[in-house]
Design an enzyme around this catalytic site. Structure first.
Site, PDB file in Angstrom:
ATOM      1  N   SER A 179      76.238  46.217  82.379  1.00 58.65           N
ATOM      2  CA  SER A 179      77.344  47.145  82.552  1.00 58.65           C
ATOM      3  C   SER A 179      77.305  48.236  81.467  1.00 58.65           C
ATOM      4  O   SER A 179      76.269  48.873  81.269  1.00 58.65           O
ATOM      5  CB  SER A 179      78.665  46.379  82.548  1.00 58.65           C
ATOM      6  OG  SER A 179      79.732  47.197  82.954  1.00 58.65           O
ATOM      7  N   ASP A 391      77.219  45.965  94.268  1.00 58.74           N
ATOM      8  CA  ASP A 391      78.035  46.527  93.185  1.00 58.74           C
ATOM      9  C   ASP A 391      78.267  48.015  93.415  1.00 58.74           C
ATOM     10  O   ASP A 391      77.313  48.781  93.549  1.00 58.74           O
ATOM     11  CB  ASP A 391      77.327  46.310  91.841  1.00 58.74           C
ATOM     12  CG  ASP A 391      77.991  47.045  90.697  1.00 58.74           C
ATOM     13  OD1 ASP A 391      79.216  47.252  90.751  1.00 58.74           O
ATOM     14  OD2 ASP A 391      77.284  47.412  89.742  1.00 58.74           O
ATOM     15  N   HIS A 447      78.632  43.355  90.376  1.00 62.63           N
ATOM     16  CA  HIS A 447      78.561  43.835  89.001  1.00 62.63           C
ATOM     17  C   HIS A 447      78.524  42.608  88.101  1.00 62.63           C
ATOM     18  O   HIS A 447      79.346  41.717  88.230  1.00 62.63           O
ATOM     19  CB  HIS A 447      79.786  44.698  88.693  1.00 62.63           C
ATOM     20  CG  HIS A 447      79.612  45.570  87.503  1.00 62.63           C
ATOM     21  ND1 HIS A 447      78.640  46.548  87.453  1.00 62.63           N
ATOM     22  CD2 HIS A 447      80.271  45.623  86.325  1.00 62.63           C
ATOM     23  CE1 HIS A 447      78.730  47.172  86.282  1.00 62.63           C
ATOM     24  NE2 HIS A 447      79.701  46.623  85.586  1.00 62.63           N
TER      25      HIS A 447
END
Length: 470
Positions: A179, A391, A447
């Site tokens: 991330s 994601d 994610h």
């Protein structure tokens, strides 16, 4: 004589660096886990910054296979401001919450059979300051936090940690994360490379880096959400073509005077506002407070956990299940005084543990780290970039776009990779002498892909660390 003088001052410099708050402790038992831990867990603080005013908290877990030979991974959870404990217990660490046997204020753990500690030693670091159990001794330590400083503090932390743990200096070193850490990891890796070149102590055996669904280039990452939505049939082909034409492919910071673009973006927003952006196939949860969204600027913090709501729940509602209910137990467990005492958290240093602290005064001062990737490739470091293909926070479409912009030579073109005879994703490997660069998707992953596909991600990292094809 001059040589002896230099050696003396180098030794003095090393001693100064080692004068850290080494409150490292071996933890043999944890509240919520029955019996002795079947792996080595160490927690502690290391001071960085002026007079060590910033105290960074870490969890170190030794490899369950061969600590002396297996790689050493430094893991940075994203955010910015998400605790390393989140990466440890929800993604790649050896513990996970046992939801079936947990109730109320008594979370229980079970062992994660797909922990990356099966093949590697891992340092989980709470960074930047204000994240997890990391804290500053005075208000100045919290006043200026940005990408550059976060990476610098992390680099200093790692130098000090390795000097305090010299038995791991020879292990292959990889900087890893996911991330928002997609920005921080390449900067830290570059600092290590430059430090090695000028002879900084200790010399680090850096071999490469690993990133999952990484924030890399603000424009490419966030602009990719609209084409991703079209590819996943979340918006119609007609709306996509109109938006692309009227916005000229620019969906971030769109011109407010461009009425046709704004009109299209409003329609796009209407189609996407109820979608769980972290994993588009899973339900959106009431335990999330939607951050005010703008059609003119989409950032990485689309959803903020309402932790007060979390803590008010006696237990997760039974129906409908939402993944974010899993996070309830991390708040209960990490804020327990007995837990903090067991982990040797310094009393009074934090007001409340938050899984992802969005109250940080944080400045995103690095817009793109693509040039850092170019630097590291030229220096010969290996790279693995993986994306959960469901994601929409950092879509694989944007990741592919910035990789393409580097004009790397394709060694093995797009092909499936398998786990238990089933397609686990698709991969492409690039070869740029003297390094290798691998991109892969994780089929069905969201994610933070290991949270959704732990078995596949363990197979992925095991093969890659062993220099095997995925």
């Amino acid at each position: 004589m001059l040589s002896d003088f230099r050696m003396f001052w180098r030794a003095v410099a090393l001693l100064v660096l080692l004068d850290v708050a080494l409150s490292a402790s071996i933890i043999e038992e944890l509240p919520g886990f029955h019996g002795h831990l079947p792996f080595k867990l160490e927690t502690g603080y290391i001071g960085v910054g002026d007079l060590d005013e910033v105290q960074l908290f870490y969890y170190f877990i030794a490899s369950e296979r061969s600590p002396k030979q297996d790689p050493l991974l430094l893991w940075l959870t994203g955010g910015p401001g998400c605790s390393a404990f989140s990466g440890l217990v929800y993604e790649i660490g050896p513990l996970s919450f046992n939801y079936a046997n947990s109730s109320g204020n008594k979370p229980q753990f079970s062992l994660n059979p797909y922990s990356w500690t099966k093949v590697a030693n891992i340092i989980f670091l709470d960074q930047p300051v204000g994240t997890g159990f990391s804290y500053a001794k005075n208000w100045k330590g919290y006043s200026v936090i940005n990408d550059t400083l976060s990476a610098s503090d992390t680099y200093i932390f790692l130098r000090k940690w390795l000097m305090a743990h010299p038995e791991f200096l020879a292990n292959p070193l990889y900087i890893t994360g996911d991330s928002y850490s997609g920005k921080i990891v390449p900067i830290v890796a570059k600092k290590i490379s430059e430090g090695n070149e000028v002879g900084s102590e200790p010399m680090m055996n850096l071999k490469g880096y690993v990133l999952g669904n990484p924030g890399t280039d603000v424009n490419k990452d966030y602009n990719a959400r609209v084409p991703f939505a079209q590819l996943k049939t979340l918006i119609s082909d007609e709306l996509y073509k109109s938006t692309e034409r009227n916005c000229k492919g620019k969906y971030v910071d769109a011109d407010p005077n461009n009425t046709l673009c704004i009109k299209d973006l409003l329609q796009v927003y209407g189609c996407l506002e109820k979608v769980n952006t972290a994993q588009i196939l899973e339900p959106q949860c009431s335990t999330l407070s939607p951050k005010p969204k703008s059609t003119l600027k989409w950032d990485s913090s689309i959803l903020i956990e309402d932790y007060e709501y979390f803590l008010s729940l006696p237990q997760p509602p039974p129906e409908p299940w939402c993944r974010n209910y899993n996070y309830l137990y991390s708040y209960i467990w990490a804020n327990n005084k007995l837990v903090q005492k067991t982990l040797h958290v310094r009393e009074g240093t934090i007001e409340k543990w938050i899984r992802c602290n969005k109250s940080l005064v944080y400045t995103e001062d690095v817009i793109s780290v693509v040039d850092y990737h170019r630097y590291l490739i030229k220096k010969g470091y290996r790279a693995l970039i993986y994306s959960g293909d469901q994601d929409m926070v950092i879509p694989y479409v944007g990741t592919q776009a910035w990789i393409k912009s580097m004009n790397l030579t394709i060694q093995y073109d797009w092909q499936p990779w398998f786990v238990d005879g089933q397609i686990a994703g698709y991969t492409r490997q690039y070869y740029e002498i003297p390094s290798s660069f691998t991109f892969t998707t994780v089929k069905g992953g969201g994610h933070t892909a290991p949270e959704y596909k732990p078995k596949e991600c363990l197979a992925m990292i095991s093969r890659w660390l062993a220099y095997f094809p995925l």
